[in-house]
Design a protein around this motif. Structure first.
Motif, short mmCIF file in Angstrom:
data_model
loop_
_atom_site.label_atom_id
_atom_site.label_comp_id
_atom_site.label_asym_id
_atom_site.label_seq_id
_atom_site.Cartn_x
_atom_site.Cartn_y
_atom_site.Cartn_z
N MET A 74 0.85 -1.19 0.00
CA MET A 74 0.00 0.00 0.00
C MET A 74 0.89 1.24 0.00
O MET A 74 1.65 1.47 0.94
N LEU A 75 0.76 2.01 -1.07
CA LEU A 75 1.54 3.25 -1.18
C LEU A 75 0.80 4.35 -0.42
O LEU A 75 -0.38 4.60 -0.67
N VAL A 76 1.49 5.01 0.51
CA VAL A 76 0.86 6.11 1.25
C VAL A 76 1.23 7.42 0.57
O VAL A 76 2.41 7.77 0.45
N ILE A 77 0.18 8.11 0.10
CA ILE A 77 0.37 9.36 -0.64
C ILE A 77 -0.12 10.52 0.22
O ILE A 77 -1.26 10.51 0.69
N GLY A 78 0.71 11.51 0.42
CA GLY A 78 0.27 12.76 1.04
C GLY A 78 -0.12 13.70 -0.09
O GLY A 78 0.71 14.05 -0.93
N LEU A 79 -1.41 14.07 -0.13
CA LEU A 79 -1.90 14.91 -1.23
C LEU A 79 -2.14 16.32 -0.72
O LEU A 79 -2.88 16.52 0.25
N THR A 80 -1.49 17.28 -1.37
CA THR A 80 -1.68 18.66 -0.93
C THR A 80 -1.75 19.57 -2.15
O THR A 80 -1.77 19.12 -3.29
N THR A 82 -5.43 4.80 11.27
CA THR A 82 -6.22 4.48 10.08
C THR A 82 -5.35 3.77 9.05
O THR A 82 -5.77 2.79 8.43
N LEU A 83 -4.12 4.25 8.89
CA LEU A 83 -3.21 3.59 7.94
C LEU A 83 -2.90 2.16 8.38
O LEU A 83 -2.89 1.24 7.56
N ALA A 84 -2.69 1.99 9.68
CA ALA A 84 -2.38 0.65 10.19
C ALA A 84 -3.56 -0.29 9.94
O ALA A 84 -3.38 -1.45 9.53
N ALA A 85 -4.78 0.21 10.15
CA ALA A 85 -5.97 -0.62 9.92
C ALA A 85 -6.10 -0.98 8.43
O ALA A 85 -6.43 -2.12 8.08
N LEU A 86 -5.80 -0.02 7.56
CA LEU A 86 -5.89 -0.30 6.12
C LEU A 86 -4.87 -1.36 5.71
O LEU A 86 -5.14 -2.22 4.87
N ARG A 87 -3.69 -1.28 6.32
CA ARG A 87 -2.64 -2.26 5.97
C ARG A 87 -3.05 -3.67 6.37
O ARG A 87 -2.62 -4.64 5.76
N ASP A 141 -7.37 -7.32 3.96
CA ASP A 141 -6.89 -8.30 3.02
C ASP A 141 -7.88 -8.39 1.86
O ASP A 141 -8.96 -8.93 2.06
N PRO A 142 -7.59 -7.88 0.69
CA PRO A 142 -6.33 -7.21 0.35
C PRO A 142 -6.33 -5.75 0.80
O PRO A 142 -7.40 -5.13 0.87
N ALA A 143 -5.16 -5.22 1.09
CA ALA A 143 -5.03 -3.79 1.39
C ALA A 143 -5.26 -3.02 0.09
O ALA A 143 -5.02 -3.55 -0.99
N PRO A 144 -5.77 -1.80 0.17
CA PRO A 144 -5.90 -1.02 -1.07
C PRO A 144 -4.52 -0.73 -1.65
O PRO A 144 -3.53 -0.76 -0.92
N PRO A 145 -4.46 -0.47 -2.97
CA PRO A 145 -3.14 -0.20 -3.56
C PRO A 145 -2.51 1.08 -3.02
O PRO A 145 -1.29 1.20 -2.95
N ALA A 146 -3.38 2.02 -2.62
CA ALA A 146 -2.86 3.30 -2.14
C ALA A 146 -3.78 3.85 -1.06
O ALA A 146 -4.98 3.59 -1.06
N ALA A 147 -3.18 4.60 -0.14
CA ALA A 147 -3.95 5.37 0.84
C ALA A 147 -3.55 6.83 0.62
O ALA A 147 -2.37 7.14 0.51
N VAL A 148 -4.54 7.68 0.53
CA VAL A 148 -4.29 9.09 0.22
C VAL A 148 -4.64 9.94 1.44
O VAL A 148 -5.79 9.96 1.87
N LEU A 149 -3.65 10.59 1.99
CA LEU A 149 -3.88 11.55 3.08
C LEU A 149 -4.08 12.91 2.43
O LEU A 149 -3.15 13.44 1.82
#
Ligand code: ATP
Length: 200
Positions: free
Chosen positions: A1-7, A98-103, A106-114
Protein backbone atom coordinates in the motif's frame (compact mmCIF):
# COMPACT_ATOMS: atom_id res chain seq x y z
CA UNK A 1 0.00 0.00 0.00
CA UNK A 2 1.54 3.25 -1.18
CA UNK A 3 0.86 6.11 1.25
CA UNK A 4 0.37 9.36 -0.64
CA UNK A 5 0.27 12.76 1.04
CA UNK A 6 -1.90 14.91 -1.23
CA UNK A 7 -1.68 18.66 -0.93
CA UNK A 8 -1.93 21.85 -2.97
CA UNK A 9 -2.99 25.45 -2.52
CA UNK A 10 -6.52 26.53 -1.72
CA UNK A 11 -8.93 25.58 -4.53
CA UNK A 12 -6.15 23.85 -6.47
CA UNK A 13 -8.32 20.74 -6.86
CA UNK A 14 -7.37 18.42 -3.97
CA UNK A 15 -10.95 17.16 -3.70
CA UNK A 16 -11.28 16.72 -7.46
CA UNK A 17 -8.06 14.68 -7.43
CA UNK A 18 -8.83 12.60 -4.33
CA UNK A 19 -12.28 11.69 -5.74
CA UNK A 20 -10.56 10.35 -8.82
CA UNK A 21 -7.97 8.42 -6.81
CA UNK A 22 -10.80 6.89 -4.77
CA UNK A 23 -12.47 5.79 -8.02
CA UNK A 24 -9.25 3.88 -8.80
CA UNK A 25 -9.43 2.01 -5.52
CA UNK A 26 -7.37 4.24 -3.24
CA UNK A 27 -8.51 4.73 0.35
CA UNK A 28 -8.92 8.45 1.04
CA UNK A 29 -8.29 9.92 4.49
CA UNK A 30 -9.48 13.49 4.79
CA UNK A 31 -7.71 15.58 7.44
CA UNK A 32 -10.61 18.01 7.70
CA UNK A 33 -12.88 15.12 8.71
CA UNK A 34 -10.35 13.76 11.22
CA UNK A 35 -9.98 17.25 12.68
CA UNK A 36 -13.74 17.33 13.29
CA UNK A 37 -13.85 13.81 14.74
CA UNK A 38 -11.24 14.48 17.40
CA UNK A 39 -13.22 17.40 18.85
CA UNK A 40 -16.62 15.66 18.84
CA UNK A 41 -18.56 15.60 22.13
CA UNK A 42 -16.97 13.18 24.60
CA UNK A 43 -13.53 13.34 22.99
CA UNK A 44 -10.63 14.29 25.31
CA UNK A 45 -9.49 17.07 22.97
CA UNK A 46 -12.80 18.87 23.46
CA UNK A 47 -12.35 18.86 27.24
CA UNK A 48 -8.79 20.15 26.85
CA UNK A 49 -9.94 22.94 24.56
CA UNK A 50 -12.64 23.90 27.06
CA UNK A 51 -10.03 23.96 29.84
CA UNK A 52 -7.60 26.04 27.76
CA UNK A 53 -10.00 28.54 26.19
CA UNK A 54 -12.93 28.63 28.58
CA UNK A 55 -16.65 28.63 27.84
CA UNK A 56 -16.17 31.08 24.94
CA UNK A 57 -15.00 28.12 22.84
CA UNK A 58 -18.15 26.08 23.43
CA UNK A 59 -21.72 26.31 22.20
CA UNK A 60 -24.56 26.23 24.73
CA UNK A 61 -25.04 22.49 23.99
CA UNK A 62 -21.41 21.80 24.98
CA UNK A 63 -20.16 21.18 21.43
CA UNK A 64 -17.23 23.08 19.97
CA UNK A 65 -18.05 26.57 18.71
CA UNK A 66 -15.74 26.43 15.70
CA UNK A 67 -16.46 29.98 14.65
CA UNK A 68 -15.73 31.47 18.09
CA UNK A 69 -12.58 29.37 18.50
CA UNK A 70 -11.51 30.34 15.00
CA UNK A 71 -11.83 34.02 15.89
CA UNK A 72 -9.79 33.54 19.10
CA UNK A 73 -6.88 31.75 17.42
CA UNK A 74 -6.94 33.91 14.30
CA UNK A 75 -6.19 36.97 16.40
CA UNK A 76 -3.62 35.36 18.71
CA UNK A 77 -0.67 33.25 17.51
CA UNK A 78 0.04 31.93 21.03
CA UNK A 79 -3.55 30.72 21.30
CA UNK A 80 -3.19 29.06 17.90
CA UNK A 81 -0.10 27.24 19.16
CA UNK A 82 -2.01 26.03 22.21
CA UNK A 83 -4.85 24.76 20.05
CA UNK A 84 -2.46 23.04 17.64
CA UNK A 85 -0.68 21.38 20.58
CA UNK A 86 -4.04 19.85 21.58
CA UNK A 87 -5.26 18.84 18.14
CA UNK A 88 -2.24 18.04 15.97
CA UNK A 89 -0.89 15.02 17.88
CA UNK A 90 -4.38 13.50 17.91
CA UNK A 91 -4.92 14.05 14.19
CA UNK A 92 -1.54 12.45 13.51
CA UNK A 93 -2.36 9.50 15.81
CA UNK A 94 -5.70 8.92 14.15
CA UNK A 95 -4.11 9.08 10.73
CA UNK A 96 -1.45 6.56 11.71
CA UNK A 97 -4.09 4.26 13.23
CA UNK A 98 -6.22 4.48 10.08
CA UNK A 99 -3.21 3.59 7.94
CA UNK A 100 -2.38 0.65 10.19
CA UNK A 101 -5.97 -0.62 9.92
CA UNK A 102 -5.89 -0.30 6.12
CA UNK A 103 -2.64 -2.26 5.97
CA UNK A 104 -4.31 -5.09 7.88
CA UNK A 105 -7.12 -5.31 5.28
CA UNK A 106 -6.89 -8.30 3.02
CA UNK A 107 -6.33 -7.21 0.35
CA UNK A 108 -5.03 -3.79 1.39
CA UNK A 109 -5.90 -1.02 -1.07
CA UNK A 110 -3.14 -0.20 -3.56
CA UNK A 111 -2.86 3.30 -2.14
CA UNK A 112 -3.95 5.37 0.84
CA UNK A 113 -4.29 9.09 0.22
CA UNK A 114 -3.88 11.55 3.08
CA UNK A 115 -5.55 14.76 1.93
CA UNK A 116 -3.77 17.45 3.92
CA UNK A 117 -3.93 21.16 3.04
CA UNK A 118 -0.92 21.85 5.34
CA UNK A 119 1.00 18.65 4.54
CA UNK A 120 4.49 20.19 4.61
CA UNK A 121 3.74 22.94 7.13
CA UNK A 122 2.67 20.38 9.73
CA UNK A 123 5.21 17.70 8.85
CA UNK A 124 2.54 15.16 7.91
CA UNK A 125 4.51 14.32 4.78
CA UNK A 126 6.58 12.18 7.15
CA UNK A 127 3.68 9.71 7.35
CA UNK A 128 3.63 9.35 3.56
CA UNK A 129 5.82 7.49 1.07
CA UNK A 130 5.25 10.17 -1.56
CA UNK A 131 4.01 13.77 -1.61
CA UNK A 132 1.73 14.70 -4.50
CA UNK A 133 1.09 18.40 -5.10
CA UNK A 134 -1.94 19.52 -7.10
CA UNK A 135 -0.82 22.57 -9.03
CA UNK A 136 -2.66 25.24 -10.98
CA UNK A 137 -1.35 28.50 -12.29
CA UNK A 138 -2.14 31.61 -10.30
CA UNK A 139 -4.87 32.95 -12.57
CA UNK A 140 -6.76 29.64 -12.66
CA UNK A 141 -6.50 29.30 -8.88
CA UNK A 142 -7.92 32.78 -8.32
CA UNK A 143 -10.74 32.28 -10.80
CA UNK A 144 -11.79 28.92 -9.28
CA UNK A 145 -11.58 30.21 -5.74
CA UNK A 146 -13.71 33.26 -6.59
CA UNK A 147 -16.25 31.16 -8.49
CA UNK A 148 -16.54 28.46 -5.82
CA UNK A 149 -16.58 30.59 -2.67
CA UNK A 150 -18.09 33.81 -4.02
CA UNK A 151 -15.13 35.91 -2.88
CA UNK A 152 -14.01 39.30 -4.14
CA UNK A 153 -10.60 39.33 -5.87
CA UNK A 154 -8.88 40.93 -2.82
CA UNK A 155 -10.41 38.30 -0.50
CA UNK A 156 -9.19 35.53 -2.79
CA UNK A 157 -5.76 37.14 -2.95
CA UNK A 158 -5.51 37.34 0.86
CA UNK A 159 -6.33 33.63 1.23
CA UNK A 160 -3.76 32.64 -1.36
CA UNK A 161 -1.11 34.95 0.11
CA UNK A 162 -1.58 33.40 3.58
CA UNK A 163 -0.37 30.02 2.29
CA UNK A 164 3.03 28.46 1.71
CA UNK A 165 4.26 29.75 -1.67
CA UNK A 166 3.46 27.53 -4.62
CA UNK A 167 7.14 27.19 -5.60
CA UNK A 168 8.03 25.87 -2.16
CA UNK A 169 5.34 23.18 -2.33
CA UNK A 170 6.43 22.20 -5.83
CA UNK A 171 10.05 21.92 -4.71
CA UNK A 172 8.98 19.36 -2.10
CA UNK A 173 6.70 17.32 -4.38
CA UNK A 174 7.48 13.74 -5.32
CA UNK A 175 4.92 14.15 -8.11
CA UNK A 176 3.00 17.10 -9.48
CA UNK A 177 -0.61 16.77 -10.63
CA UNK A 178 -1.36 19.58 -13.10
CA UNK A 179 -4.94 20.82 -12.94
CA UNK A 180 -5.10 23.90 -15.18
CA UNK A 181 -7.34 22.43 -17.84
CA UNK A 182 -10.74 20.74 -17.67
CA UNK A 183 -11.85 17.61 -15.86
CA UNK A 184 -11.20 15.35 -18.87
CA UNK A 185 -7.59 16.55 -18.87
CA UNK A 186 -7.43 15.96 -15.13
CA UNK A 187 -8.53 12.35 -15.69
CA UNK A 188 -5.65 11.91 -18.14
CA UNK A 189 -3.22 13.56 -15.72
CA UNK A 190 -4.31 11.25 -12.90
CA UNK A 191 -3.83 8.29 -15.18
CA UNK A 192 -0.29 9.45 -15.96
CA UNK A 193 0.69 10.08 -12.32
CA UNK A 194 -0.93 6.84 -11.12
CA UNK A 195 1.15 4.84 -13.59
CA UNK A 196 4.31 6.83 -12.86
CA UNK A 197 3.92 5.85 -9.20
CA UNK A 198 3.74 2.19 -10.27
CA UNK A 199 0.15 1.78 -9.15
CA UNK A 200 -2.03 -0.95 -10.71
P1 ATP B 1 -9.72 23.61 -0.74
O1 ATP B 1 -8.30 24.00 -0.69
O2 ATP B 1 -10.59 24.79 -0.50
O3 ATP B 1 -10.07 22.42 0.09
P2 ATP B 1 -9.52 21.94 -3.10
O4 ATP B 1 -8.04 22.01 -3.32
O5 ATP B 1 -10.07 20.67 -2.56
O6 ATP B 1 -10.02 23.19 -2.29
P3 ATP B 1 -11.50 21.64 -5.18
O7 ATP B 1 -12.65 21.96 -4.30
O8 ATP B 1 -11.31 20.23 -5.62
O9 ATP B 1 -10.15 22.23 -4.54
O10 ATP B 1 -11.55 22.54 -6.49
C1 ATP B 1 -11.76 23.95 -6.40
C2 ATP B 1 -12.86 24.36 -7.37
O11 ATP B 1 -12.41 24.20 -8.70
C3 ATP B 1 -14.13 23.53 -7.24
O12 ATP B 1 -15.23 24.35 -7.50
C4 ATP B 1 -13.96 22.50 -8.36
O13 ATP B 1 -15.20 22.03 -8.84
C5 ATP B 1 -13.21 23.28 -9.41
N1 ATP B 1 -12.31 22.45 -10.22
C6 ATP B 1 -11.35 21.64 -9.76
N2 ATP B 1 -10.68 21.07 -10.79
C7 ATP B 1 -11.26 21.53 -11.91
C8 ATP B 1 -11.02 21.32 -13.31
N3 ATP B 1 -10.04 20.53 -13.75
N4 ATP B 1 -11.81 21.97 -14.20
C9 ATP B 1 -12.78 22.79 -13.76
N5 ATP B 1 -13.06 23.04 -12.47
C10 ATP B 1 -12.30 22.43 -11.55
Amino acid sequence: MLVIGLTGGIASGKTAVSDRLAARGAAVIDTDLLAREIVAPGEPALAEIAAAFGPAALRPDGGLDRKALGAIVFADPAARERLNAITHPRIRERMAATLAALRRHDPAPPAAVLVVPLLFENGLDRLADESWVVDVDDAVQRARLIARDGLTPPEAEARIEAQMPRAEKLARATRIVRNDAGLAELDAEIDRVWRAAGLP
